[in-house]
Write a protein that holds these residues in place. Structure first.
Motif, PDB file in Angstrom:
ATOM      1  N   UNK A   1       0.835  -1.206   0.000  1.00 24.11           N
ATOM      2  CA  UNK A   1       0.000   0.000   0.000  1.00 24.11           C
ATOM      3  C   UNK A   1       0.870   1.256   0.000  1.00 24.11           C
ATOM      4  N   UNK A   2       1.959   1.230   0.765  1.00 17.43           N
ATOM      5  CA  UNK A   2       2.852   2.390   0.808  1.00 17.43           C
ATOM      6  C   UNK A   2       3.441   2.678  -0.568  1.00 17.43           C
ATOM      7  N   UNK A   3       3.764   1.627  -1.310  1.00 21.32           N
ATOM      8  CA  UNK A   3       4.334   1.821  -2.647  1.00 21.32           C
ATOM      9  C   UNK A   3       3.295   2.329  -3.640  1.00 21.32           C
ATOM     10  N   UNK A   4       2.011   2.096  -3.342  1.00 19.00           N
ATOM     11  CA  UNK A   4       0.964   2.599  -4.238  1.00 19.00           C
ATOM     12  C   UNK A   4       0.915   4.124  -4.238  1.00 19.00           C
ATOM     13  N   UNK A   5       1.521   4.755  -3.226  1.00 18.74           N
ATOM     14  CA  UNK A   5       1.576   6.223  -3.195  1.00 18.74           C
ATOM     15  C   UNK A   5       2.276   6.766  -4.428  1.00 18.74           C
ATOM     16  N   UNK A   6       3.217   5.998  -4.966  1.00 17.58           N
ATOM     17  CA  UNK A   6       3.959   6.468  -6.140  1.00 17.58           C
ATOM     18  C   UNK A   6       3.067   6.604  -7.363  1.00 17.58           C
ATOM     19  N   UNK A   7       1.896   5.944  -7.364  1.00 18.49           N
ATOM     20  CA  UNK A   7       0.948   6.070  -8.471  1.00 18.49           C
ATOM     21  C   UNK A   7      -0.095   7.147  -8.205  1.00 18.49           C
ATOM     22  N   UNK A   8      -0.400   7.380  -6.941  1.00 22.27           N
ATOM     23  CA  UNK A   8      -1.431   8.361  -6.591  1.00 22.27           C
ATOM     24  C   UNK A   8      -0.901   9.783  -6.554  1.00 22.27           C
ATOM     25  N   UNK A   9       0.380   9.941  -6.257  1.00 25.57           N
ATOM     26  CA  UNK A   9       0.955  11.288  -6.168  1.00 25.57           C
ATOM     27  C   UNK A   9       0.775  12.107  -7.442  1.00 25.57           C
ATOM     28  N   UNK A  10       0.983  11.521  -8.652  1.00 28.70           N
ATOM     29  CA  UNK A  10       0.784  12.332  -9.869  1.00 28.70           C
ATOM     30  C   UNK A  10      -0.640  12.853  -9.989  1.00 28.70           C
ATOM     31  N   UNK A  11      -1.619  12.060  -9.526  1.00 26.58           N
ATOM     32  CA  UNK A  11      -3.013  12.486  -9.612  1.00 26.58           C
ATOM     33  C   UNK A  11      -3.278  13.648  -8.666  1.00 26.58           C
ATOM     34  N   UNK A  12      -2.794  13.529  -7.434  1.00 26.31           N
ATOM     35  CA  UNK A  12      -3.084  14.533  -6.411  1.00 26.31           C
ATOM     36  C   UNK A  12      -2.321  15.829  -6.653  1.00 26.31           C
ATOM     37  N   UNK A  13      -1.041  15.709  -6.997  1.00 23.42           N
ATOM     38  CA  UNK A  13      -0.193  16.903  -7.060  1.00 23.42           C
ATOM     39  C   UNK A  13      -0.053  17.494  -8.455  1.00 23.42           C
ATOM     40  N   UNK A  14      -0.413  16.751  -9.483  1.00 20.80           N
ATOM     41  CA  UNK A  14      -0.275  17.285 -10.840  1.00 20.80           C
ATOM     42  C   UNK A  14      -1.634  17.508 -11.501  1.00 20.80           C
TER      43      UNK A  14
END
Length: 376
Positions: free
Chosen positions: A321-334
């Motif tokens: 789950x922690x590694x899934x942050x690497x996929x969600x960050x582009x959505x949230x921050x970009x």
């Protein structure tokens, strides 16, 4: 690997798992790998191969999404001149950190999952794998803190805030990577350690060893790589939400005094920029807590609590789950960045994104509002 031999682990035609009587998860583990494999896992039976295969597939999916998501962020921000600003360097750095993480972690785990039931690359490679994950994870968390500070600086402080120039942004990024590398490399110099995680397919912090050397390192990582950044980010976004709510309330009060429905020229376009900013701010903090907290607290339970509750899946799932942050960050921050969406619709039209640039009525003063929207 899985032949029908009573001395080996195998599956029958119905996918039932068989293993020798008394075998545990460390059954048939090579001697040279035991350096990074805790005896804690010996109390559990061998994992079903399908569990390993599922994680292998999930890591591959994460890697593909990460590759395209973060790749697009880096491409669009670097190609679009109007987006090449000092503060947007932080968003690019976040995408770069996340991309490096899954590029180094996705393919090896996917391949390993369908070849061997345990980490197949050796003890040293396990430590390097874990170290890369620690470096990129720490760099991503600290970058999100800096992004939060930047938005706090612009939205809350306004003209009284510190202007972040390209030089200052570069120094901050060097500090982030320098800290992440130094702290994450400590296990190679005698403080802390890395080990194979519950499924024996990935590697991370050694949170199962009982000596104070390992425990003190885990305590340091928990406080300074998780709690302190979380507190800072929570502070910044709480102030942002408070500021935009107060601004919204002030506009409504002024409109009421003037006996008009709204002071906004685009009142019919839906929710205001302030409301969108508040939603993004709350989403940022909630995602952080949801994604990183399970991994952090499983680590600390193992260090200072009852290790019996840390089963292979209890260890492996939060790490994934922690590694899934690497996929969600582009959505949230970009994707939440209006100008990024505009550039994306223009540069990659095949995605079907249609972002129209709204023009303000002639003579209206939208400079302040535009700066807020750009940071949303």
């Amino acid at each position: 690997m899985f032949g029908q031999d009573d001395k080996r682990v195998y599956m029958d035609a119905s996918m039932n798992l068989y293993y020798p009587k008394g075998a545990n998860q460390l059954f048939d583990i090579p001697e040279d790998l035991k350096e990074v494999v805790s005896e804690h896992w010996a109390q559990f039976p061998p994992q079903h191969p399908l569990i390993t295969h599922v994680f292998g597939i999930l890591f591959f999916v994460l890697w593909v999404i990460n590759f395209f998501g973060n790749g697009l962020v880096i491409y669009i921000f670097l190609k679009t001149k109007t987006l090449r600003t000092p503060t947007n360097m932080f968003v690019v750095n976040l995408a770069l950190s996340d991309a490096i993480m899954m590029f180094c972690m996705g393919p090896p785990v996917t391949f390993n999952a369908f070849v061997q039931r345990y980490w197949m690359y050796g003890a040293f490679a396990c430590k390097v794998y874990a170290c890369v994950g620690a470096i990129c994870g720490t760099a991503s968390l600290l970058t999100m803190v800096v992004i939060g500070y930047d938005r706090y600086n612009v939205i809350v402080k306004g003209f009284s805030g510190v202007k972040i120039t390209a030089g200052k942004a570069f120094i901050m990024l060097v500090a982030i990577w320098g800290y992440s590398i130094v702290v994450s490399a400590m296990p190679f110099f005698g403080w802390g350690g890395y080990m194979a995680e519950g499924g024996l397919m990935t590697c991370g912090y050694d949170y199962l060893s009982q000596d104070w050397n390992k425990k003190s390192y885990m305590w340091f990582a928990f406080v300074f790589n998780f709690l302190f950044p979380l507190a800072l980010n929570g502070y910044f976004y709480t102030k942002i939400v408070k500021a935009v709510v107060m601004h919204e309330a002030a506009l409504k009060a002024q409109a009421k005094k003037m006996n008009v429905d709204s002071l906004r020229s685009n009142a019919d376009d839906g929710e205001s920029a302030e409301v969108r900013i508040a939603k993004v701010a709350i989403t940022n903090v909630m995602l952080w807590v949801t994604i990183w907290s399970p991994y952090a607290f499983v680590n600390m339970i193992a260090v200072f609590g009852n290790q019996l509750v840390v089963t292979p899946l209890v260890s492996q799932i939060p790490a994934f789950i922690a590694k899934s942050a690497s996929c969600l960050n582009p959505v949230v921050y970009a994707i939440s960045h209006p100008k990024y969406r505009e550039a994306l619709s223009r540069e990659v039209p095949c995605l079907g994104i249609r972002e129209e640039k709204k023009c303000a009525p002639a003579g209206s003063d939208t400079k302040g509002q535009e700066s807020v929207q750009t940071k949303a």
